[in-house]
Design an enzyme around this catalytic site. Sequence first.
Site, PDB file in Angstrom:
ATOM      1  N   LYS A  24       0.893  -1.159   0.000  1.00  0.00           N
ATOM      2  CA  LYS A  24       0.000   0.000   0.000  1.00  0.00           C
ATOM      3  C   LYS A  24       0.929   1.205   0.000  1.00  0.00           C
ATOM      4  CE  LYS A  24      -3.554   2.227   2.858  1.00  0.00           C
ATOM      5  NZ  LYS A  24      -4.500   2.039   3.966  1.00  0.00           N
ATOM      6  N   ASP A  63       1.437   4.949   0.110  1.00  0.00           N
ATOM      7  CA  ASP A  63       0.657   6.100   0.573  1.00  0.00           C
ATOM      8  C   ASP A  63       1.383   7.410   0.279  1.00  0.00           C
ATOM      9  OD1 ASP A  63      -1.428   7.407   1.889  1.00  0.00           O
ATOM     10  OD2 ASP A  63      -1.410   6.011   3.571  1.00  0.00           O
ATOM     11  N   ASP A  95     -10.492   7.575   2.964  1.00  0.00           N
ATOM     12  CA  ASP A  95     -10.338   7.160   4.364  1.00  0.00           C
ATOM     13  C   ASP A  95     -11.690   7.089   5.050  1.00  0.00           C
ATOM     14  OD1 ASP A  95      -7.661   6.787   4.353  1.00  0.00           O
ATOM     15  OD2 ASP A  95      -7.134   8.710   5.246  1.00  0.00           O
TER      16      ASP A  95
END
Length: 704
Positions: A441, A443, A507
């Site tokens: 992942k 970010d 999110d």
Amino acid sequence: MTNKTLIELKGTSTQMLLEVGELAEILHWGKNIDVSLPQSRLALQRPVPYGRLDDDIAMSLSPELARGLFSSPALEGHRNGLDWAPVFTISETIHYDNQLTLVSEDACAGLTLKTELQLDQHDVVKVRHTLTNNKPGAYQVNRLANTLMLPERAKELMTFFGRWVHEFQTVRQPLLQGGFQQENRRGRTSHEHYPAIVAGTSHFDEMTGDVWGFHFAWSGNHRLRVDVKADGRRYAQAEVIYLPGEVALEQGESITTPWLYASYSDRGLNGMSQQFHEHVRHSILPSEFSSKPRPIHLNTWEGIYFEHDPDYIMSMATQAAQMGVERFIIDDGWFKGRDGDKAALGDWLLDETKYPNGLAPVVEHVNKLGMEFGLWFEPEMINKNSDLYRAHPEWLLAVDSYQQPAGRNQYVIDLQNEDAFNYLFERLDYFLSTYNIAYIKWDMNREVVQPGHEGRAAGYEQVVRYYQLVDKVRAKHPNVEIESCAAGGGRIDFEVLKRTHRFWASDNNDALERQSIQRGMSYFFPPEVMGSHIGASHCHSTRRRHAIEFRGLTALFGHMGIELDPVKESDVEKQGFERYIKLHKSLRSLLHSGNSWRLMTDDKAHQISAVVAKDKSQAVIQIAQLAMPTNSLSGHLRIPGLDPKARYQVSVLDKPALFDDIVNYQPPWMEEGCELTGEWCEEIGLTMPILDSETAVLVQLQRI
Ligand code: GLA
């Protein structure tokens, strides 16, 4: 007068007709028609009114001020104050299949402009320019924009806006004189100004109207505009916003713009989206993984945040596997000194106080349970409270003598700095080579302010270097899948997707909010690239509570996952996760390959999405009710895209637990099912059930 030729680019149901002479002009971009009659061109000759320049000026693929077009020019630049108003003449036309390359020259200015235009079988066209400086002396490029003409009947726009935890919101507005302009200066694709826009005929909607959708494949600053000229002609334009002085071409050097992707549909927004979805599936996504089913995730972030205890994490993994999870991802908090969001970014070493036995036992445990293992990184970032910053304060992407503001307590690393770039690659490579990591992942949690490399502006190059870093990692570890995340949906665009596999859409795991976020994202992206997780019943970003049925169905169509701590969940909740995971797996191949539809509703309180199999053998329809309906009955559910003459069995696959509480009875088809033709489904439909707000129902249609 120069010779002019007509060039046709044909997709499956759309067409672009261009006239190429000294310059190239789009004459028609719409439905496929026969344009072979030699006299047809005459029908499009424009008159020349008084009060303007004496000759007609064509609106070309690269508008030029010096021809007298008065539009936003494709190129603005200069060579130390000279060569600032170039006029390009096409010197070479290469046309084969559906690809057109035009090479244009301005010998006085010493510049060559190459324009590439391609239309594919999914009716998506892409265009880009390459500018080359042929003369001594640096050519400063201030702007280099891609332009596509729109017909005058494009009178309305749909644009996107958003923010953290509220991505992909849409707004409609008329396309009036003055046009529309959107600028993103946040250094990443951004939550606020997603680089896409749709123009269309008045009142275009999901099912009807002519629409032209545009997506600019760039993960940094951009400008999008749709302009209406004083004479009514209109065009869409997309460009990178170059910071002052950052693009200077020495003799022999070139710069290529990102691709501008566009698609025309005469079947409203659904038609446009289906074209983009197929294009993404066949031409954007890395092909190696196209046939692999997308594994169900469990991501640890909202479950444990920075509290990492390997034994506990392994118990989470055990429970995840029991529920049917197929990939287990350790999010932020695993590396040295990362006990909160104030420190340690950049120190990509395992935190041995948290993981005294190393990471291997956890990875092996996860693998033994039959799951893939994934790990979170935020490579481009650095905290001042980190060993890396203490050793290399000069690695900051900043301009000396100015105060660089912090964002989530962190700063950006200058990827043009070779040592920094190599360090990040080495760290990623180390982890990917040492452990059996199937997925990262990736970010990027802050925006970019005053990006400086050795004092000079470096916003453009930072994005290029980011692509290069991902590419280098992918080249060395081609079996590792990557998710693009930037505080949720801050880096979602086609160029990132060429090197990654899915996006973390937001999110915000609140199912109600997710309904609108995912709908907005669906205009350009197919469901399988949209990371959608079932969060805890008490949503962390909005404090709303939702039943498992609504959370489960909301996450069902995307690349599904769970984002919580299963150890702490009740048995009832766990059974719920298991149920939706099973349901997703049973529908996954349909959801991730079929035609997606956003259905029109009779009441705005509902949001309905459907996926119809390519062979029309089956469909699933999700009816979500977001608010109180206006009337006590909610009209009909009409389902397009089926085989009109085929018969389908209608049944309900899932519904809220408290479904029958507030009604005398629901429409009988919900209990007993019914048989309908595809034609009936599309034209007449089924009566809608009565639902509570923030609940959903899943309906299946199977060809008999
Ligand atoms: C961002 C991401 C989250 C999570 C955190 C970790 O906010 O969007 O999913 O990974 O960072 O710090």
